[in-house]
Design a protein around this motif. Structure first.
Motif, PDB file in Angstrom:
ATOM      1  N   ALA A 114      48.544  36.631  28.215  1.00 30.00           N
ATOM      2  CA  ALA A 114      47.901  36.478  27.198  1.00 30.00           C
ATOM      3  C   ALA A 114      47.107  37.486  26.419  1.00 30.00           C
ATOM      4  CB  ALA A 114      47.028  35.131  27.520  1.00 30.00           C
ATOM      5  N   ARG A 115      46.263  38.442  27.325  1.00 27.85           N
ATOM      6  CA  ARG A 115      45.699  39.548  26.559  1.00 27.85           C
ATOM      7  C   ARG A 115      46.971  40.378  25.618  1.00 27.85           C
ATOM      8  NH1 ARG A 115      40.776  41.675  29.543  1.00 27.85           N
ATOM      9  NH2 ARG A 115      41.285  43.186  28.902  1.00 27.85           N
ATOM     10  N   GLN A 116      48.518  40.829  25.879  1.00 32.63           N
ATOM     11  CA  GLN A 116      48.813  41.345  24.985  1.00 32.63           C
ATOM     12  C   GLN A 116      48.841  40.703  24.179  1.00 32.63           C
ATOM     13  OE1 GLN A 116      52.957  41.432  27.472  1.00 32.63           O
ATOM     14  NE2 GLN A 116      52.013  43.077  29.011  1.00 32.63           N
ATOM     15  N   ASP A 117      48.996  39.320  24.142  1.00 35.91           N
ATOM     16  CA  ASP A 117      49.605  38.019  22.873  1.00 35.91           C
ATOM     17  C   ASP A 117      47.876  38.705  22.023  1.00 35.91           C
ATOM     18  OD1 ASP A 117      52.023  37.616  23.893  1.00 35.91           O
ATOM     19  OD2 ASP A 117      51.004  35.563  24.636  1.00 35.91           O
ATOM     20  N   LEU A 118      46.691  38.528  22.513  1.00 35.88           N
ATOM     21  CA  LEU A 118      45.770  38.507  21.859  1.00 35.88           C
ATOM     22  C   LEU A 118      46.271  40.092  20.627  1.00 35.88           C
ATOM     23  CD1 LEU A 118      42.764  38.225  20.938  1.00 35.88           C
ATOM     24  CD2 LEU A 118      42.201  39.172  23.147  1.00 35.88           C
ATOM     25  N   THR A 119      46.355  41.106  21.858  1.00 35.76           N
ATOM     26  CA  THR A 119      46.106  42.745  20.642  1.00 35.76           C
ATOM     27  C   THR A 119      47.310  42.143  19.570  1.00 35.76           C
ATOM     28  OG1 THR A 119      48.525  43.286  22.756  1.00 35.76           O
ATOM     29  CG2 THR A 119      45.636  44.108  23.387  1.00 35.76           C
ATOM     30  N   ALA A 120      48.118  41.639  20.109  1.00 31.70           N
ATOM     31  CA  ALA A 120      49.206  41.140  18.395  1.00 31.70           C
ATOM     32  C   ALA A 120      48.011  40.635  17.232  1.00 31.70           C
ATOM     33  CB  ALA A 120      49.984  40.247  19.240  1.00 31.70           C
ATOM     34  N   VAL A 121      47.497  39.605  17.917  1.00 34.21           N
ATOM     35  CA  VAL A 121      46.841  38.907  16.890  1.00 34.21           C
ATOM     36  C   VAL A 121      46.079  39.741  16.317  1.00 34.21           C
ATOM     37  CG1 VAL A 121      45.585  36.725  16.107  1.00 34.21           C
ATOM     38  CG2 VAL A 121      47.505  36.496  18.125  1.00 34.21           C
ATOM     39  N   MET A 122      44.770  40.503  17.261  1.00 34.26           N
ATOM     40  CA  MET A 122      44.098  41.111  16.478  1.00 34.26           C
ATOM     41  C   MET A 122      44.482  42.492  15.946  1.00 34.26           C
ATOM     42  SD  MET A 122      42.104  41.921  19.670  1.00 34.26           S
ATOM     43  CE  MET A 122      40.336  42.822  19.401  1.00 34.26           C
ATOM     44  N   ARG A 153      38.994  32.607  20.328  1.00 38.62           N
ATOM     45  CA  ARG A 153      39.457  31.523  20.924  1.00 38.62           C
ATOM     46  C   ARG A 153      39.963  32.287  21.819  1.00 38.62           C
ATOM     47  NH1 ARG A 153      39.942  28.502  16.498  1.00 38.62           N
ATOM     48  NH2 ARG A 153      41.851  28.927  15.653  1.00 38.62           N
ATOM     49  N   LEU A 154      40.770  33.359  22.189  1.00 42.53           N
ATOM     50  CA  LEU A 154      41.821  33.231  22.824  1.00 42.53           C
ATOM     51  C   LEU A 154      40.870  34.022  23.642  1.00 42.53           C
ATOM     52  CD1 LEU A 154      44.677  34.906  20.553  1.00 42.53           C
ATOM     53  CD2 LEU A 154      44.354  33.166  22.381  1.00 42.53           C
ATOM     54  N   LYS A 155      39.582  34.961  23.497  1.00 44.08           N
ATOM     55  CA  LYS A 155      38.730  35.627  24.049  1.00 44.08           C
ATOM     56  C   LYS A 155      38.599  35.186  25.378  1.00 44.08           C
ATOM     57  CE  LYS A 155      38.082  39.614  20.828  1.00 44.08           C
ATOM     58  NZ  LYS A 155      36.641  40.680  20.068  1.00 44.08           N
ATOM     59  N   ASP A 156      37.784  33.801  24.475  1.00 43.39           N
ATOM     60  CA  ASP A 156      36.974  33.301  25.284  1.00 43.39           C
ATOM     61  C   ASP A 156      37.479  32.555  26.805  1.00 43.39           C
ATOM     62  OD1 ASP A 156      34.646  33.407  23.943  1.00 43.39           O
ATOM     63  OD2 ASP A 156      34.708  31.570  22.372  1.00 43.39           O
ATOM     64  N   LEU A 157      39.005  31.882  26.206  1.00 43.51           N
ATOM     65  CA  LEU A 157      40.123  31.938  26.799  1.00 43.51           C
ATOM     66  C   LEU A 157      40.364  32.352  27.982  1.00 43.51           C
ATOM     67  CD1 LEU A 157      42.353  29.471  24.360  1.00 43.51           C
ATOM     68  CD2 LEU A 157      40.847  28.633  26.368  1.00 43.51           C
ATOM     69  N   ILE A 158      40.409  33.635  27.570  1.00 46.61           N
ATOM     70  CA  ILE A 158      40.910  34.329  28.840  1.00 46.61           C
ATOM     71  C   ILE A 158      39.666  35.103  29.751  1.00 46.61           C
ATOM     72  CG2 ILE A 158      41.315  37.130  28.836  1.00 46.61           C
ATOM     73  CD1 ILE A 158      43.184  36.937  26.367  1.00 46.61           C
ATOM     74  N   ARG A 159      38.559  34.554  28.518  1.00 48.29           N
ATOM     75  CA  ARG A 159      37.830  35.706  29.780  1.00 48.29           C
ATOM     76  C   ARG A 159      36.943  34.545  31.233  1.00 48.29           C
ATOM     77  NH1 ARG A 159      34.655  37.987  25.696  1.00 48.29           N
ATOM     78  NH2 ARG A 159      34.458  35.728  24.273  1.00 48.29           N
ATOM     79  N   GLY A 160      37.717  33.284  30.885  1.00 51.02           N
ATOM     80  CA  GLY A 160      37.630  32.328  31.196  1.00 51.02           C
ATOM     81  C   GLY A 160      38.648  31.943  32.831  1.00 51.02           C
ATOM     82  N   ALA A 161      39.654  32.504  32.761  1.00 53.31           N
ATOM     83  CA  ALA A 161      40.311  32.678  32.958  1.00 53.31           C
ATOM     84  C   ALA A 161      40.594  33.367  33.963  1.00 53.31           C
ATOM     85  CB  ALA A 161      41.728  32.942  32.046  1.00 53.31           C
ATOM     86  N   GLU A 162      39.589  34.706  33.575  1.00 56.22           N
ATOM     87  CA  GLU A 162      39.738  35.980  34.801  1.00 56.22           C
ATOM     88  C   GLU A 162      38.391  35.344  35.493  1.00 56.22           C
ATOM     89  OE1 GLU A 162      38.616  38.952  31.946  1.00 56.22           O
ATOM     90  OE2 GLU A 162      41.317  40.175  32.182  1.00 56.22           O
ATOM     91  N   MET A 163      37.551  34.883  34.791  1.00 53.16           N
ATOM     92  CA  MET A 163      36.211  34.449  35.585  1.00 53.16           C
ATOM     93  C   MET A 163      36.912  33.874  37.113  1.00 53.16           C
ATOM     94  SD  MET A 163      32.895  32.865  35.076  1.00 53.16           S
ATOM     95  CE  MET A 163      32.419  33.889  33.597  1.00 53.16           C
TER      96      MET A 163
END
Length: 240
Positions: A45-53, A119-129
């Motif tokens: 998901a982080r890799q996908d986020l970097t692609a979207v960014m 939204r992806l950042k929020d999901l990733i932060r929540g998943a990592e927590m």
């Protein structure tokens, strides 16, 4: 057929019980593997986020380019108007309109990408927590299992080696008894030596006034006084 159906039902129950037992016996390992897989999904998901960014950065760059184009063509249209080139100015105005349409579309794309990124950042932060919480729980579960396993091992060892421990205790008691016997014999030997050995003889001599004893000093002093009196009589002096 009814019997065969019951046998199949029983077999399915046995298979389920066996499977459940395997799951229970390997719960920590399964839990750890699930955490590993979840971390892999978060990494993806982080890799996908970097692609979207990256796409958002590209959209922003395109917006800046279109804005520069609009400014350039607007300047050209004004210059055409100043030179009474109305037709040419109209053509340039059409170009500006097309660019503005492209700019609006690109702005919508950028805004949509920004929303997805948030939204992806929020999901990733929540998943990592959640993953951190699960990793703490896994560590506690492993520690607890280790304590239980150590306790079971100690209990088993104590049970299996109870006779050995009792034998060792008995050996220690025998050693202590042997030492006590040796000490008692030494004490008895001292007592016998006091009654029949040299010590007994010394006590008998002392009781008879023979040898160096408590009255030896008085005897020596009396003998010296007698010698002094004899010496004084021989010289005609009287002792003071």
């Amino acid at each position: 057929m009814a019997v065969f159906s019951k046998i199949l039902t029983m077999l399915r129950g046995d298979v389920h019980s066996i499977g459940q037992s395997i799951v229970d016996n390997n719960a920590n390992r399964i839990y750890e593997q699930e955490i590993v897989e979840a971390k892999a999904h978060v990494a993806t998901a982080r890799q996908d986020l970097t692609a979207v960014m990256a796409k958002e950065i590209q959209a922003a760059r395109e917006i800046e380019r279109l804005q520069r184009e609009i400014g350039r063509y607007e300047t050209l249209a004004l210059e055409a108007l100043r030179k009474d080139q109305a037709a040419l100015a109209g053509e340039v105005a059409g170009k500006v309109a097309d660019i503005e349409a492209a700019l609006a579309a690109q702005t919508r794309v950028r805004d949509e990408l920004a929303g997805h990124i948030a939204r992806l950042k929020d999901l990733i932060r929540g998943a990592e927590m959640v993953l951190r919480d699960h990793e703490r729980e896994l560590a506690m579960a492993k520690t607890t299992e280790s304590v239980y396993r150590a306790t079971a091992t100690i209990s088993s060892s104590m049970g299996s080696s109870g006779s050995k421990l009792m034998s060792a205790k008995e050996s220690l008691e025998r050693i202590k008894q042997r030492h006590q016997d040796t000490a008692d014999r030494m004490q008895a030997a001292d007592a016998l030596d006091g009654e029949f050995g040299d010590k007994a003889l010394e006590r008998k001599l002392a009781a008879a006034g023979i040898g160096a004893g408590p009255d030896r000093k008085a005897d020596v002093l009396s003998r010296l006084q007698q010698r002094a009196a004899l010496a004084a009589g021989a010289s005609g002096d009287k002792p003071a």
